[in-house]
Structure formats: C-alpha cells, structure tokens
Design an enzyme around this catalytic site. Structure first.
Site, PDB file in Angstrom:
ATOM      1  N   SER A 121       0.777  -1.239   0.000  1.00 30.22           N
ATOM      2  CA  SER A 121       0.000   0.000   0.000  1.00 30.22           C
ATOM      3  C   SER A 121       0.810   1.293   0.000  1.00 30.22           C
ATOM      4  O   SER A 121       0.229   2.370  -0.142  1.00 30.22           O
ATOM      5  CB  SER A 121      -0.969   0.016   1.189  1.00 30.22           C
ATOM      6  OG  SER A 121      -2.156  -0.657   0.856  1.00 30.22           O
ATOM      7  N   LYS A 124       0.234   3.721  -2.813  1.00 32.46           N
ATOM      8  CA  LYS A 124      -0.750   4.806  -2.797  1.00 32.46           C
ATOM      9  C   LYS A 124      -0.097   6.177  -2.763  1.00 32.46           C
ATOM     10  O   LYS A 124      -0.728   7.175  -3.108  1.00 32.46           O
ATOM     11  CB  LYS A 124      -1.702   4.621  -1.609  1.00 32.46           C
ATOM     12  CG  LYS A 124      -2.601   3.384  -1.737  1.00 32.46           C
ATOM     13  CD  LYS A 124      -3.505   3.224  -0.525  1.00 32.46           C
ATOM     14  CE  LYS A 124      -4.562   2.127  -0.730  1.00 32.46           C
ATOM     15  NZ  LYS A 124      -4.029   0.772  -0.577  1.00 32.46           N
ATOM     16  N   SER A 178      -6.062   3.467   4.175  1.00 32.72           N
ATOM     17  CA  SER A 178      -5.536   2.667   3.069  1.00 32.72           C
ATOM     18  C   SER A 178      -6.652   2.027   2.246  1.00 32.72           C
ATOM     19  O   SER A 178      -6.550   0.875   1.810  1.00 32.72           O
ATOM     20  CB  SER A 178      -4.583   1.581   3.590  1.00 32.72           C
ATOM     21  OG  SER A 178      -3.716   1.141   2.583  1.00 32.72           O
TER      22      SER A 178
END
Length: 432
Positions: A121, A124, A178
């Site tokens: 993640s 991102k 997230s």
C-alpha cells in the site's frame, strides 16, 4: 491488505536478479576525509531476518548500471552504505531501506537502495503524487461498482457504491485507512477517458518524471500484480514529491476524519482513524504510509521533523518480529537525526532531472565525492554535499542466532539458507 493467498509459497531470494554480488561503489576520498572501510566480502551486507518463502508472480527486470547509480555511484550496492562519520544503523528486519532529507534531498544512509521490492500500500503515495494536482478536492463525485470491486478482505475505508463524496473525503479514506476502493476511485477520476487504466498509466509516467526508474505500477492501490515493483530509493523520491504538496501534508497528518452519511443508501456517517502509529508515538512525526501483503511483507514510509530538519525513511520487505514497520522506521529516523547535517552518501534526484541530463559513457567512482551530478552536470540548487566518503559496510547476523536468509538471489551463492521459524503476522499485526 490481502495477498496472493496461502497457495503462494514465499522465497528467501525475493525479487533480485541472479548475479555475482557487485563490489559496492566507493567515491574518491577528499583531502583530510576519513579513509574508506569495508568488511570482508563474505560478510552479510544488511541486517535482516528469515522470512517465509515466496516467489513473485513475475521476476523483476534486470537493472541497468545507470538505474542502479541514480543518486550517486555509492548507492549502486546491495549492501549497507553510510557516511564514515556514522554509527552502525539499527538492525531492522527490512531487506532494503533509505533515510533521506526531505528538504535538501541528501541520502543519509541506505541498505540496498536500488534493489527491487514489492510496494503493497505504499504504492498509494505514487497515486497521491500523480493525482493530487489533477483533482479538485471540493468536487463531489459518485462511487461506482467498479471502484468497490476490490479483493475480498483487503483494506477498505467503507465507501458505498452509489454514494456521493467530496474528493477530499476520498483522499482521507486513502491515506488514513488505506482504502483500496478509494484508490480505484481516485485513479479512475484522474485517469481521463480511460478511467482507472488511464490513471495507472499516469502513475507510471509520474514515476518516470520523478526519476523512479525502478518503479512500475500495475494497480493503483498496491494490491499485488504481476510486474509491479519499486525500490526504497524510488519510494524516497515519490514520498518527497508527496510531502512537497500542502494538501498531502495536511491529509497524512490528520488523526481522525468523518465519512458523511448517505441517506439515499441508508448509510450512516462514521469516523475513521489514521493507521500510521508514528503520528501518535514519535515526537515530530509529520506523516507516512503503511503497507502489507503476503508477497511484499511489511512496507513503510514515514517522516518527522526535529530541530528544523525534516527526514524521511522508506523500507521494503520487513518482517514483524519484535518491531512493527513504523517502529523500524522510527529507529532509522532516530539514527538519521543523530548524523551531522552535512552527512550524505548520495542524493535524491530532482523531478525531470534524468530526462534533461545526458548520461556519460561511464560513471566515475569519484562523482559523489566531487559532488558532481550523476549524469555529468552540476548539482541542483539546494543540494548539500556529504560529510565525506560513502562506504559499504556489513552488518551482523540478527534474530536470536537464526542464520541470516539471503532474500536476494544476488547473494544466493554466498549466504546459506535458514530453517528458522518466523512468527506469524497475526502475533504482531501491521494494519493495512
């Protein structure tokens, strides 16, 4: 965030091409500078711990010499590189990491900075760097069925199909919780006529512009996909671009936010909290991002300010033994803040710099010591030279006497495999 599932075996030789370990590049010594020191070639290059065995769905491409030397010749190493004035960094359980100065771009120290890893993640952040300038945060948009079509059990903020939200709310859902559906929505909204696919292409174009030449995005969220890779150095470039955006600094430092009710869908309002524990437990923390998949293991980006100095840390392929990802990041930040302000082993290139520069026929080993640009030009404004020569040093075996597993195929010929047992992730969970 979920992964490839229990059927995917995990490999110690994670993500690196087969080859003989290169001799770390060392810059020429300035007059009066401390002499270079190296441990024997057989010494393990970086402290890490055994991990469950994995095999990536697609091996990473081989890095060319130019890509591995981005930021300075001394960064072309799979081992540990620190200034001669530095103490040995803490033995964290990450396969690669970078500590850098957000303002000057100086790289203070690194372990395998240009080794390939899987982002999870922290991907991102590339989405944020790409889409923050493109999207009006006050615009209200509708979440689609495609946005919420994420892997079951993976991280989500709780956006409802057909719900109407301000883009700012979606950003908060992305960076605090997230949310993978938030990532899909933002990529689609910023991707033009091609929607999400256009958003991913824009992410890869932005990575190239930033100089992150070892980064390739396949999903906007960081959910694993064949051919999706990054490096600790690239993450440092991407995070620096994010922290240059006032909106990102505000979002990533937000502790709690409210997701509005959707009366037409009978959805109540609810509160979300920031999953980055650095904000609550590290004095001066200014933000960051967590990540985890079975394939990537734990990944982390964090930043803090101390004494008018802002540092960032990026790490990939970490295991959770006695420290979670953010705690490993905190230990490295402490180490970085303990270095002199002019200590450096390399630098973060500026956006667009690699496209403007013409690479020379060879990269001189003395480029870093002479404070020359990687591609032969003058250093950019604001670059602060290092205190001296970068050296590649080894680190001791860790994890309670367990034999150090080499996760890199680059070191498979010299590092013995280990059968040590690693605690399951549920024993010390990392939220993502």
């Amino acid at each position: 965030m979920r992964t490839w599932g229990p059927s995917v075996a995990l490999a110690a030789a994670l993500l690196l091409p087969l080859s003989t370990p290169p001799t770390p590049a060392v810059a020429a010594v300035r007059p009066g500078a401390a002499p270079a020191r190296r441990l024997p070639a057989a010494a393990p290059p970086c402290p890490n711990v055994p991990a469950p065995s994995t095999r990536p769905p697609q091996p990473p491409p081989r890095s060319g010499p130019a890509d591995r030397a981005v930021g300075g010749a001394a960064l072309d190493t799979s081992g540990l590189v620190v200034p001669p004035v530095a103490t040995v960094p803490p033995a964290v359980a990450a396969t690669s990491w970078v500590v850098a100065d957000l303002d000057t771009g100086a790289v203070l120290g690194a372990c395998g900075p240009h080794e390939y890893g899987v982002p999870a993640s922290v991907q991102k952040l590339l989405l944020a760097a790409t889409m923050l300038p493109r999207l009006d945060p006050n615009r209200e948009v509708t979440v689609t069925a495609g946005d919420v079509a994420i892997e079951p059990g993976s991280s989500a903020v709780g956006l409802a199909e057909g719900g109407h939200y301000r883009i700012e709310t979606i950003w908060l859902g992305l960076l605090l919780k997230s949310g993978n559906e938030a990532a899909n929505a933002l990529a689609r909204l910023g991707g033009g006529p091609d929607g999400l696919a256009g958003g991913v292409r824009a992410m890869n174009a932005e990575a190239h512009r930033l100089g992150a030449r070892q980064t390739h995005a396949v999903t906007p969220s960081g959910l694993d996909g064949p051919g999706q890779f990054t490096s600790a150095y690239d993450l440092a470039l991407i995070a620096r671009a994010c922290f240059a955006e006032p909106a990102f600094r505000r979002y990533t430092a937000t502790r709690t936010a409210q997701v509005p009710a959707q009366p037409a869908l009978r959805e109540k309002a609810f509160q979300i909290q920031n999953d980055n524990m650095l904000l609550d437990h590290y004095p001066g923390a200014i933000g960051g991002k967590t990540g985890f998949t079975d394939l990537a293991r734990h990944t982390y980006v964090g930043a803090a300010e101390r004494g008018g100095r802002r540092l960032e840390v990026t790490l990939l392929g970490a295991e959770v033994t006695t420290q979670r990802g953010w705690q490993q990041g905190a230990a490295l930040l402490d180490w970085g803040f303990g270095l002199p302000r002019d200590a450096a082993v390399g630098r973060l290139v500026e956006p667009g710099e690699l496209d403007r520069s013409t690479p020379p026929a060879t990269v001189a080993a003395s480029a870093l010591a002479g404070h020359a640009d990687l591609r032969g030009g003058a250093p950019p404004p604001g670059y602060r030279p290092g205190a001296g020569l970068s050296v590649a040093v080894g680190a001791v075996l860790v994890a309670g006497g367990a034999v150090l597993l080499a996760r890199r195929r680059r070191h498979a010929a010299t590092v013995a495999a280990s059968t040590a047992v690693v605690p399951r992730e549920g024993e010390l969970p990392e939220v993502d």
